[in-house]
Each structure stands twice: as structure tokens, then as C-alpha cells.
Scaffold this motif. Structure first.
Motif, PDB file in Angstrom:
ATOM      1  N   LYS A 168       0.849  -1.074   0.024  1.00 27.55           N
ATOM      2  CA  LYS A 168      -0.017  -0.004   0.120  1.00 27.55           C
ATOM      3  C   LYS A 168       0.822   1.103  -0.137  1.00 27.55           C
ATOM      4  N   ASN A 169       2.082   0.858  -0.268  1.00 26.50           N
ATOM      5  CA  ASN A 169       3.199   2.065  -0.560  1.00 26.50           C
ATOM      6  C   ASN A 169       3.281   2.816   0.707  1.00 26.50           C
ATOM      7  N   VAL A 170       3.164   2.053   1.892  1.00 25.36           N
ATOM      8  CA  VAL A 170       3.502   2.949   3.418  1.00 25.36           C
ATOM      9  C   VAL A 170       4.954   2.711   3.657  1.00 25.36           C
ATOM     10  N   GLU A 171       5.699   3.911   4.030  1.00 27.62           N
ATOM     11  CA  GLU A 171       6.896   4.019   4.023  1.00 27.62           C
ATOM     12  C   GLU A 171       7.495   3.212   5.025  1.00 27.62           C
ATOM     13  N   TRP A 172       8.582   2.625   5.133  1.00 24.63           N
ATOM     14  CA  TRP A 172       9.656   1.608   5.737  1.00 24.63           C
ATOM     15  C   TRP A 172       9.587   2.126   7.262  1.00 24.63           C
ATOM     16  N   PRO A 173       9.752   3.050   7.875  1.00 25.94           N
ATOM     17  CA  PRO A 173       9.780   3.585   9.160  1.00 25.94           C
ATOM     18  C   PRO A 173       8.506   3.395   9.925  1.00 25.94           C
ATOM     19  N   GLU A 174       7.323   3.803   9.222  1.00 23.63           N
ATOM     20  CA  GLU A 174       6.090   3.593   9.240  1.00 23.63           C
ATOM     21  C   GLU A 174       5.618   2.026   9.737  1.00 23.63           C
ATOM     22  N   ILE A 175       6.075   1.266   8.770  1.00 23.91           N
ATOM     23  CA  ILE A 175       6.017  -0.368   8.553  1.00 23.91           C
ATOM     24  C   ILE A 175       6.596  -0.844   9.809  1.00 23.91           C
ATOM     25  N   GLN A 176       7.774  -0.451  10.138  1.00 26.38           N
ATOM     26  CA  GLN A 176       8.455  -0.911  11.263  1.00 26.38           C
ATOM     27  C   GLN A 176       7.863  -0.488  12.639  1.00 26.38           C
ATOM     28  N   LYS A 177       7.307   0.949  12.644  1.00 26.04           N
ATOM     29  CA  LYS A 177       6.728   1.299  13.943  1.00 26.04           C
ATOM     30  C   LYS A 177       5.541   0.571  14.380  1.00 26.04           C
ATOM     31  N   THR A 178       4.782   0.295  13.188  1.00 37.33           N
ATOM     32  CA  THR A 178       3.374  -0.575  13.308  1.00 37.33           C
ATOM     33  C   THR A 178       3.600  -2.053  13.654  1.00 37.33           C
ATOM     34  N   ALA A 179       4.798  -2.589  12.965  1.00 38.31           N
ATOM     35  CA  ALA A 179       4.929  -3.936  13.431  1.00 38.31           C
ATOM     36  C   ALA A 179       5.516  -4.158  14.713  1.00 38.31           C
ATOM     37  N   LEU A 180       6.385  -3.240  15.124  1.00 38.83           N
ATOM     38  CA  LEU A 180       6.955  -3.348  16.632  1.00 38.83           C
ATOM     39  C   LEU A 180       5.961  -3.160  17.702  1.00 38.83           C
ATOM     40  N   PHE A 181       4.786  -2.104  17.046  1.00 36.16           N
ATOM     41  CA  PHE A 181       3.863  -2.000  18.241  1.00 36.16           C
ATOM     42  C   PHE A 181       2.881  -3.140  18.330  1.00 36.16           C
ATOM     43  N   MET A 182       2.720  -3.868  17.116  1.00 38.05           N
ATOM     44  CA  MET A 182       1.742  -4.999  17.380  1.00 38.05           C
ATOM     45  C   MET A 182       2.529  -5.965  18.214  1.00 38.05           C
ATOM     46  N   LEU A 183       3.683  -6.252  17.793  1.00 42.52           N
ATOM     47  CA  LEU A 183       4.320  -7.326  18.781  1.00 42.52           C
ATOM     48  C   LEU A 183       4.554  -7.137  19.885  1.00 42.52           C
ATOM     49  N   GLU A 184       4.680  -5.892  20.469  1.00 42.67           N
ATOM     50  CA  GLU A 184       4.730  -5.352  21.921  1.00 42.67           C
ATOM     51  C   GLU A 184       3.471  -5.548  22.556  1.00 42.67           C
ATOM     52  N   GLU A 185       2.351  -5.110  21.870  1.00 46.71           N
ATOM     53  CA  GLU A 185       0.896  -5.362  22.455  1.00 46.71           C
ATOM     54  C   GLU A 185       0.778  -6.824  22.664  1.00 46.71           C
ATOM     55  N   ALA A 186       0.935  -7.700  21.704  1.00 46.55           N
ATOM     56  CA  ALA A 186       0.844  -9.200  21.736  1.00 46.55           C
ATOM     57  C   ALA A 186       1.375  -9.735  22.980  1.00 46.55           C
ATOM     58  N   LYS A 187       2.817  -9.246  23.175  1.00 44.54           N
ATOM     59  CA  LYS A 187       3.429  -9.941  24.243  1.00 44.54           C
ATOM     60  C   LYS A 187       2.570  -9.366  25.540  1.00 44.54           C
ATOM     61  N   ASN A 188       2.312  -8.231  25.551  1.00 41.32           N
ATOM     62  CA  ASN A 188       1.810  -7.491  26.745  1.00 41.32           C
ATOM     63  C   ASN A 188       0.291  -8.471  27.097  1.00 41.32           C
ATOM     64  N   ILE A 189      -0.300  -8.907  26.251  1.00 38.34           N
ATOM     65  CA  ILE A 189      -1.676  -9.652  26.378  1.00 38.34           C
ATOM     66  C   ILE A 189      -1.287 -11.046  26.753  1.00 38.34           C
ATOM     67  N   LYS A 190      -0.047 -11.634  26.233  1.00 41.92           N
ATOM     68  CA  LYS A 190       0.212 -13.057  26.765  1.00 41.92           C
ATOM     69  C   LYS A 190       0.753 -12.844  28.265  1.00 41.92           C
ATOM     70  N   LYS A 191       1.223 -11.571  28.942  1.00 39.95           N
ATOM     71  CA  LYS A 191       1.769 -11.656  30.259  1.00 39.95           C
ATOM     72  C   LYS A 191       0.568 -11.359  31.012  1.00 39.95           C
ATOM     73  N   ALA A 192      -0.497 -10.834  30.437  1.00 37.74           N
ATOM     74  CA  ALA A 192      -1.761 -10.369  31.329  1.00 37.74           C
ATOM     75  C   ALA A 192      -2.354 -11.719  31.917  1.00 37.74           C
ATOM     76  N   PRO A 193      -2.931 -11.603  33.121  1.00 37.86           N
ATOM     77  CA  PRO A 193      -3.373 -12.795  34.099  1.00 37.86           C
ATOM     78  C   PRO A 193      -4.802 -13.240  33.281  1.00 37.86           C
TER      79      PRO A 193
END
Length: 99
Positions: A74-99
Motif C-alpha cells: 500500500k506504499n506505506v513508508e518503511w519507518p511507519e511499517i517498522q513502527k506498526t510491526a513493533l507496536f503490534m509485537l509489543e501489544e501481543a507480548k503484553n496480552i500474553k503476560k496479562a493474567p
């Protein structure tokens, strides 16, 4: 239970072939049959958790790559792609840690 025997006991029905395997394995490791069975059971629980953790990490990585690929098309710039992917990974890890 006697004074010397504080741990609960369990009567086990198993095949002769399985018993022979456990006996042989116990001998090779210089353990009692009971110690061999307990060790193998403990390891199976650890292995199940490790398998889940590895599968979860793999799934997260694949999801991040898929999102990155879609955003790239969709022609999104690479820094924005990285930011989005890292955010998603971090959120998923937080969900896994939640009780």
C-alpha cells in the motif's frame, strides 16, 4: 501412609513393554523407576509450555511480516511499517503476560 512415606502414592496400570522401557531408561540414568517417571512427567510439562511459547513467538513474527507486506504493497513508508510491526509485537507480548 507410614511416617517415612509422606508423598501420595498412585497405582499405575501399564504395559510390560512400557515398564521395560522405563526400567532401562532409569538404569541408564542411575535413577529409581519412580524418579525416572517423575522426571519424565516434569519434563513433559516444561516441554508443553516451551512448545506453546515458541509457537506463540513464531505466530507473532509471521503476523508482523504479513502486516509489513500488506503495508508495503500500500506504499506505506518503511519507518511507519517498522513502527506498526513493533507496536503490534509489543501489544501481543503484553496480552500474553496479562493474567
Amino acid at each position: 501412609m507410614s511416617e517415612n512415606q509422606k508423598d501420595p502414592q498412585y497405582k499405575l496400570r501399564w504395559s510390560e513393554e512400557l515398564r521395560d522401557k522405563v526400567v532401562e531408561s532409569a538404569k541408564e540414568r542411575s535413577r529409581s523407576i519412580n524418579a525416572e517417571i517423575c522426571k519424565r512427567l516434569e519434563e513433559s510439562f516444561e516441554q508443553n509450555q516451551n512448545s506453546f511459547d515458541q509457537g506463540y513467538e513464531t505466530a507473532l513474527n509471521h503476523a508482523a511480516l504479513a502486516i509489513a507486506k500488506v503495508l508495503s504493497k500500500k506504499n506505506v513508508e518503511w519507518p511507519e511499517i517498522q513502527k506498526t510491526a513493533l507496536f503490534m509485537l509489543e501489544e501481543a507480548k503484553n496480552i500474553k503476560k496479562a493474567p
